[in-house]
Design a protein around this motif. Structure first.
Motif, short mmCIF file in Angstrom:
data_model
loop_
_atom_site.label_atom_id
_atom_site.label_comp_id
_atom_site.label_asym_id
_atom_site.label_seq_id
_atom_site.Cartn_x
_atom_site.Cartn_y
_atom_site.Cartn_z
N THR A 114 14.63 68.60 39.20
CA THR A 114 12.89 68.23 38.67
C THR A 114 13.13 67.44 37.36
O THR A 114 13.78 66.60 37.19
CB THR A 114 12.92 69.54 37.42
OG1 THR A 114 13.47 70.59 38.17
CG2 THR A 114 11.43 69.79 37.30
N VAL A 115 12.21 65.96 38.08
CA VAL A 115 11.66 64.97 37.77
C VAL A 115 10.67 64.92 36.84
O VAL A 115 9.78 65.90 37.42
CB VAL A 115 11.55 63.84 38.43
CG1 VAL A 115 13.63 63.54 38.81
CG2 VAL A 115 10.94 63.91 39.47
N GLY A 116 10.54 64.62 35.75
CA GLY A 116 9.30 64.01 35.35
C GLY A 116 8.95 65.48 34.05
O GLY A 116 7.74 66.41 34.18
N TYR A 117 9.53 65.93 33.89
CA TYR A 117 9.60 66.69 32.95
C TYR A 117 8.61 67.02 31.33
O TYR A 117 7.99 67.91 31.02
CB TYR A 117 10.61 67.09 31.73
CG TYR A 117 11.88 67.99 32.45
CD1 TYR A 117 12.39 69.06 32.81
CD2 TYR A 117 12.85 67.28 33.01
CE1 TYR A 117 13.06 69.46 33.71
CE2 TYR A 117 14.52 67.20 33.16
CZ TYR A 117 14.20 69.06 34.26
OH TYR A 117 15.53 69.29 34.49
N TYR A 118 8.24 65.78 31.09
CA TYR A 118 7.60 65.21 29.55
C TYR A 118 6.12 65.15 30.48
O TYR A 118 6.21 63.64 30.88
CB TYR A 118 7.46 64.26 28.84
CG TYR A 118 9.35 65.36 27.74
CD1 TYR A 118 8.78 66.30 27.52
CD2 TYR A 118 10.44 64.47 29.14
CE1 TYR A 118 10.80 66.90 27.07
CE2 TYR A 118 11.30 65.05 28.16
CZ TYR A 118 11.66 66.43 27.34
OH TYR A 118 12.66 66.28 27.42
N GLY A 119 4.88 65.27 30.31
CA GLY A 119 3.77 65.01 30.75
C GLY A 119 2.86 65.54 32.16
O GLY A 119 1.95 64.73 32.37
N HIS A 120 4.00 66.16 32.84
CA HIS A 120 2.96 66.45 34.14
C HIS A 120 2.00 67.66 33.94
O HIS A 120 2.03 67.99 33.44
CB HIS A 120 4.12 67.18 34.86
CG HIS A 120 3.63 67.43 35.52
ND1 HIS A 120 2.97 68.37 36.61
CD2 HIS A 120 4.45 67.07 37.05
CE1 HIS A 120 3.22 68.03 37.38
NE2 HIS A 120 3.30 66.95 38.45
N PRO A 121 0.95 66.77 34.34
CA PRO A 121 -0.29 67.68 34.28
C PRO A 121 -0.01 69.07 35.24
O PRO A 121 -0.81 69.12 34.51
CB PRO A 121 -1.24 66.42 35.61
CG PRO A 121 -0.48 65.58 35.58
CD PRO A 121 0.89 65.73 35.51
N GLY A 122 0.62 69.52 35.58
CA GLY A 122 0.82 70.79 35.91
C GLY A 122 0.16 71.00 37.59
O GLY A 122 0.71 72.10 37.78
#
Length: 186
Positions: free
Chosen positions: A107-115
């Motif tokens: 998984t990449v982009g753990y922080y701040g992904h809009p979801g």
């Protein structure tokens, strides 16, 4: 030489893949690795990737056979892209990356992904800058990921609410976000 053409037929049961090696003059039919194929990417004449939401599939012989499925947690896959160096990105409610032809995923982009489900697009200079973009298919908000920093940052475009993104592309260094009602450019 004539181009190889692939067409995924989702109306067949099971899903089928039509292949032409002579520009469409004749066609062969192969069985897809699963029903309800979400994404299908042609890497080269022989190699293709497919997803069904919970699994990633790879064929290196024009869909005659498929390698065993690789499962992941990214349900609802919206899109996948392959960079020039062979890195694969798949998005859905998260973004997953493989640097080994789909054998393993992170998984990449753990922080701040809009979801929300999103379209993914590696920057044209990804090999040099490690930048990946996503466009939310619900709100059309665009975010940028520096893979090394593992953090998403909003790009500042005006989210259009119910008019989610339906396309994301980059031309001559400019990023274009196509929504159901307009075209946005960075």
């Amino acid at each position: 030489t004539s181009p190889t053409i692939y067409v995924v037929d989702l109306s067949a049961n099971p899903d089928s893949i039509r292949i032409s090696n002579n520009g469409g003059a004749t066609w062969a039919t192969r069985i897809a690795p699963a029903n309800d194929i979400d994404t299908f990417v042609v890497v080269d004449r022989d190699t293709v990737y497919a997803t069904d939401g919970a699994n990633f599939y790879k064929s290196t012989n024009q869909c005659w056979t498929w390698e065993p499925a690789v499962a992941w947690n990214t349900r609802g896959s919206a899109a996948d892209k392959v960079t020039a160096d062979g890195t694969i990105f798949v998005s859905g409610t998260g973004v997953r990356k493989s640097s080994n032809g789909g054998a393993s995923w992170s998984t990449v982009g753990y922080y701040g992904h809009p979801g929300n489900a999103s379209l993914v697009l590696p920057d044209a200079n990804y090999a040099d800058n490690g930048i990946v973009y996503i466009a939310d298919t619900t709100t059309s908000a665009v975010s940028r990921l520096d893979v090394a920093a593992n953090t998403w940052r909003a790009m500042g475009n005006t989210a259009t609410g119910a008019n989610g993104s339906i396309g994301l592309t980059q031309v001559n260094g400019l990023l274009y976000n196509v929504t159901s009602h307009d075209l946005q450019r960075n």
